[in-house]
Motif scaffolding. Structure first.
Motif, mmCIF file in Angstrom:
data_model
loop_
_atom_site.group_PDB
_atom_site.id
_atom_site.type_symbol
_atom_site.label_atom_id
_atom_site.label_comp_id
_atom_site.label_asym_id
_atom_site.label_seq_id
_atom_site.Cartn_x
_atom_site.Cartn_y
_atom_site.Cartn_z
ATOM 1 N N MET A 1 -14.952 -30.900 41.201
ATOM 2 C CA MET A 1 -14.713 -30.427 39.835
ATOM 3 C C MET A 1 -15.647 -29.267 39.535
ATOM 4 S SD MET A 1 -15.007 -32.495 36.227
ATOM 5 C CE MET A 1 -13.432 -33.280 36.485
ATOM 6 N N SER A 2 -15.112 -28.159 39.066
ATOM 7 C CA SER A 2 -15.940 -27.015 38.710
ATOM 8 C C SER A 2 -16.694 -27.316 37.425
ATOM 9 C CB SER A 2 -15.075 -25.767 38.511
ATOM 10 O OG SER A 2 -15.855 -24.707 38.010
ATOM 11 N N ILE A 3 -17.968 -27.007 37.386
ATOM 12 C CA ILE A 3 -18.755 -27.243 36.175
ATOM 13 C C ILE A 3 -19.252 -25.926 35.593
ATOM 14 C CG2 ILE A 3 -19.472 -29.513 36.948
ATOM 15 C CD1 ILE A 3 -22.192 -28.329 37.644
ATOM 16 N N ASP A 4 -18.740 -24.804 36.095
ATOM 17 C CA ASP A 4 -19.172 -23.500 35.614
ATOM 18 C C ASP A 4 -18.036 -22.830 34.853
ATOM 19 O OD1 ASP A 4 -21.725 -23.641 36.873
ATOM 20 O OD2 ASP A 4 -20.736 -23.230 38.776
ATOM 21 N N GLY A 5 -18.370 -21.764 34.129
ATOM 22 C CA GLY A 5 -17.361 -20.918 33.534
ATOM 23 C C GLY A 5 -17.006 -21.266 32.112
ATOM 24 N N ALA A 6 -16.664 -22.503 31.846
ATOM 25 C CA ALA A 6 -16.232 -22.885 30.510
ATOM 26 C C ALA A 6 -17.379 -22.712 29.519
ATOM 27 C CB ALA A 6 -15.731 -24.327 30.506
ATOM 28 N N ASP A 7 -17.053 -22.168 28.341
ATOM 29 C CA ASP A 7 -18.068 -21.918 27.334
ATOM 30 C C ASP A 7 -18.272 -23.129 26.425
ATOM 31 O OD1 ASP A 7 -19.960 -20.084 26.283
ATOM 32 O OD2 ASP A 7 -18.671 -19.746 24.552
ATOM 33 N N ARG A 8 -17.563 -24.204 26.711
ATOM 34 C CA ARG A 8 -17.694 -25.395 25.875
ATOM 35 C C ARG A 8 -19.029 -26.092 26.140
ATOM 36 N NH1 ARG A 8 -13.270 -29.250 27.139
ATOM 37 N NH2 ARG A 8 -13.479 -28.398 29.240
ATOM 38 N N PRO A 9 -19.536 -26.821 25.165
ATOM 39 C CA PRO A 9 -20.843 -27.472 25.338
ATOM 40 C C PRO A 9 -20.730 -28.794 26.084
ATOM 41 C CG PRO A 9 -20.001 -27.942 23.160
ATOM 42 C CD PRO A 9 -19.009 -26.990 23.793
ATOM 43 N N ILE A 10 -21.865 -29.263 26.556
ATOM 44 C CA ILE A 10 -22.023 -30.617 27.088
ATOM 45 C C ILE A 10 -22.532 -31.487 25.951
ATOM 46 C CG2 ILE A 10 -23.269 -32.055 28.738
ATOM 47 C CD1 ILE A 10 -23.607 -29.471 30.441
ATOM 48 N N LEU A 11 -21.946 -32.663 25.788
ATOM 49 C CA LEU A 11 -22.385 -33.608 24.770
ATOM 50 C C LEU A 11 -23.322 -34.635 25.393
ATOM 51 C CD1 LEU A 11 -22.172 -34.899 21.913
ATOM 52 C CD2 LEU A 11 -20.178 -36.166 22.766
ATOM 53 N N VAL A 12 -24.504 -34.793 24.814
ATOM 54 C CA VAL A 12 -25.454 -35.818 25.261
ATOM 55 C C VAL A 12 -25.740 -36.735 24.084
ATOM 56 C CG1 VAL A 12 -27.700 -36.308 26.281
ATOM 57 C CG2 VAL A 12 -26.489 -34.209 26.916
ATOM 58 N N THR A 13 -25.155 -37.935 24.103
ATOM 59 C CA THR A 13 -25.495 -38.900 23.060
ATOM 60 C C THR A 13 -26.867 -39.490 23.389
ATOM 61 O OG1 THR A 13 -24.567 -40.895 24.092
ATOM 62 C CG2 THR A 13 -23.041 -39.467 22.867
ATOM 63 N N GLY A 14 -27.664 -39.709 22.352
ATOM 64 C CA GLY A 14 -29.039 -40.135 22.599
ATOM 65 C C GLY A 14 -29.866 -39.021 23.206
ATOM 66 N N GLY A 15 -29.486 -37.792 22.936
ATOM 67 C CA GLY A 15 -30.127 -36.647 23.579
ATOM 68 C C GLY A 15 -31.525 -36.342 23.099
ATOM 69 N N LYS A 33 -24.611 -24.761 27.194
ATOM 70 C CA LYS A 33 -24.754 -25.141 25.800
ATOM 71 C C LYS A 33 -24.725 -26.670 25.724
ATOM 72 C CE LYS A 33 -22.466 -21.044 23.883
ATOM 73 N NZ LYS A 33 -21.298 -20.566 23.083
ATOM 74 N N VAL A 34 -25.580 -27.232 24.882
ATOM 75 C CA VAL A 34 -25.691 -28.685 24.795
ATOM 76 C C VAL A 34 -25.657 -29.115 23.326
ATOM 77 C CG1 VAL A 34 -27.044 -30.718 25.412
ATOM 78 C CG2 VAL A 34 -27.135 -28.686 26.871
ATOM 79 N N VAL A 35 -24.869 -30.138 23.054
ATOM 80 C CA VAL A 35 -24.873 -30.773 21.742
ATOM 81 C C VAL A 35 -25.594 -32.117 21.865
ATOM 82 C CG1 VAL A 35 -23.482 -31.841 19.925
ATOM 83 C CG2 VAL A 35 -22.767 -29.659 20.926
ATOM 84 N N VAL A 36 -26.673 -32.263 21.117
ATOM 85 C CA VAL A 36 -27.412 -33.516 21.058
ATOM 86 C C VAL A 36 -26.849 -34.331 19.900
ATOM 87 C CG1 VAL A 36 -29.651 -34.582 20.561
ATOM 88 C CG2 VAL A 36 -29.524 -32.547 22.030
ATOM 89 N N TYR A 37 -26.337 -35.524 20.215
ATOM 90 C CA TYR A 37 -25.819 -36.430 19.183
ATOM 91 C C TYR A 37 -26.767 -37.617 19.134
ATOM 92 C CZ TYR A 37 -22.307 -39.032 16.469
ATOM 93 O OH TYR A 37 -21.626 -39.714 15.484
ATOM 94 N N ASP A 38 -27.522 -37.740 18.038
ATOM 95 C CA ASP A 38 -28.574 -38.753 17.989
ATOM 96 C C ASP A 38 -28.827 -39.152 16.546
ATOM 97 O OD1 ASP A 38 -31.226 -40.101 18.257
ATOM 98 O OD2 ASP A 38 -31.135 -39.303 20.302
ATOM 99 N N ALA A 39 -29.025 -40.443 16.313
ATOM 100 C CA ALA A 39 -29.334 -40.932 14.972
ATOM 101 C C ALA A 39 -30.813 -40.802 14.628
ATOM 102 C CB ALA A 39 -28.908 -42.390 14.832
ATOM 103 N N LEU A 40 -31.641 -40.439 15.616
ATOM 104 C CA LEU A 40 -33.095 -40.323 15.432
ATOM 105 C C LEU A 40 -33.696 -41.619 14.869
ATOM 106 C CD1 LEU A 40 -33.486 -36.678 14.034
ATOM 107 C CD2 LEU A 40 -33.397 -37.455 16.411
ATOM 108 N N SER A 41 -33.170 -42.747 15.329
ATOM 109 C CA SER A 41 -33.623 -44.031 14.809
ATOM 110 C C SER A 41 -34.890 -44.543 15.478
ATOM 111 C CB SER A 41 -32.509 -45.076 14.957
ATOM 112 O OG SER A 41 -32.104 -45.193 16.309
ATOM 113 N N ARG A 42 -35.226 -44.021 16.648
ATOM 114 C CA ARG A 42 -36.428 -44.466 17.347
ATOM 115 C C ARG A 42 -37.607 -43.594 16.941
ATOM 116 N NH1 ARG A 42 -37.681 -47.646 21.808
ATOM 117 N NH2 ARG A 42 -39.420 -46.951 23.086
#
Length: 357
Positions: A1-15, A33-42
């Motif tokens: 699977m190619s992981i290059d080229g696409a301008d879409r972000p990577i989603l990291v839950t708990g990032g 590009k990275v999207v951090v999805y986190d509740a910041l509960s810790r």
């Protein structure tokens, strides 16, 4: 699977968490590009988020939300080119106090994410952070006490550790919730064609770890020792774990993504392996040597579901993911000690600084 080229972000839950922030740093440093999805509960993880954003600027975007918020999570997942799912309730002790909350975070939150991918972004692969707790307490294995550590009587387990063929045996609400999520992730590959892989982690340690008595015990031991405070061992302290530096764990996550076409639908045990297996008492002895003083250590009752021994058989992960040599545990622990001392403005003995150099 190619992981290059696409301008879409990577989603990291708990990032913003310990492993998550190290993973985000690696991905953003590689130009993603990275999207951090986190509740910041810790407590303290907001500093991890600030750290990765200060290092990578607008390549790291944050969504402060709970994974039980189905709509916000689905919106975040809809445009991701890949998903690393690390958001979780992570402590056995917490699950014993509030098993319903543990259930909704670890199972419902994971199902929310999987179904968002199924319905809105089915080509995005997902890598899931699971745990060695899916194997239960391993009570059927004969262990012998040798010196200050438990050793399995079975020669194959002693030489290589616990493999993926070990039957699943969920103990404690935490083990049940993470185990169920683990199985859902694998089944979504089988039932719906969602490319997925599961990493069943042993004890990960390293920089950016906010160690507490309930989770992150290597950092917790170091923090207490650096501060000159007593340390409590639950059980007899002869429990053995194969500890893995977070840099090596991040390598495995990235490689699982890079090789997702070959490993989709598989679960791998991820830990330091036999070469990095250490008992709690051995680790404390080493910390005392680094600090040049005796530590104050007390004991308390065993905790529910605690394994006397867990060492991951890492051969499958090494072969399938192409993993390299691991950081030796004494070197990694010294690096973490030096980092914790600097972060907390604590004095670090010369032996710590020299070992971490």
């Amino acid at each position: 699977m190619s992981i290059d080229g696409a301008d879409r972000p990577i989603l990291v839950t708990g990032g913003a968490g310990f492993i998550g922030s190290n993973l985000v740093d690696r991905l953003a440093g590689a130009g993603h590009k990275v999207v951090v999805y986190d509740a910041l509960s810790r407590a303290g993880v907001e500093t991890n988020l600030a750290w990765v954003q200060s290092r990578h600027g607008d390549r790291v975007q944050a969504i402060i939300a709970d994974i039980r918020d189905e709509d916000r999570l689905a919106d975040a997942a809809a445009n991701a080119k890949a998903v690393f799912h690390l958001a979780a309730q992570v402590a056995v002790t917490t699950s014993m106090v509030d098993p319903r909350d543990d259930f909704t975070i670890n199972i419902v939150g994971t199902l929310n994410l999987l179904d968002a991918l199924r319905t809105r972004n089915p080509k995005a692969p997902i890598i899931f952070a699971s745990t060695n707790k899916v194997y239960g307490d391993l009570a059927d294995i004969d262990f012998q006490l040798e010196g200050d550590r438990y050793v399995p009587g079975d020669a194959a387990v002693r030489d290589h550790g616990i493999g993926e063929s070990r039957p699943l045996d969920f103990h404690t609400p935490y083990g049940c919730s993470k185990g169920a999520a683990d199985q859902y992730v694998l089944d979504y590959a089988r039932s719906f064609g969602i490319a997925s892989a599961v990493l069943r982690m042993s004890c990960i340690y390293g920089q950016r770890q906010m160690g507490t008595e309930d989770q992150g015990w290597v950092a917790h031991f170091l923090i207490r020792a650096l501060e000159g405070k007593p340390i409590t061992l639950y059980g007899d302290g002869h429990q053995v774990r194969d500890i893995l530096d977070v840099s090596d764990a991040v390598d495995a996550y990235v490689k699982a993504w890079e090789r997702i076409d070959a490993v989709s639908g598989r679960a791998f045990n991820l830990g330091g392996g036999p070469a990095n297996a250490v008992s709690l008492r051995q680790l404390l002895s080493h910390i005392g040597t680094l600090l040049g003083r005796e530590l104050e250590i007390g004991t308390s009752d065993w905790r529910a579901g605690d394994q006397r021994y867990f060492v991951a058989d890492t051969r499958a992960a090494e072969a399938a993911l192409g993993l390299g040599a691991k950081v030796p545990w004494k070197e990694g622990v010294a690096r973490l000690a030096a980092w914790l001392a600097a972060e907390r403005n604590l004095a670090a003995p010369a032996a710590v600084l020299e070992a971490a150099a």
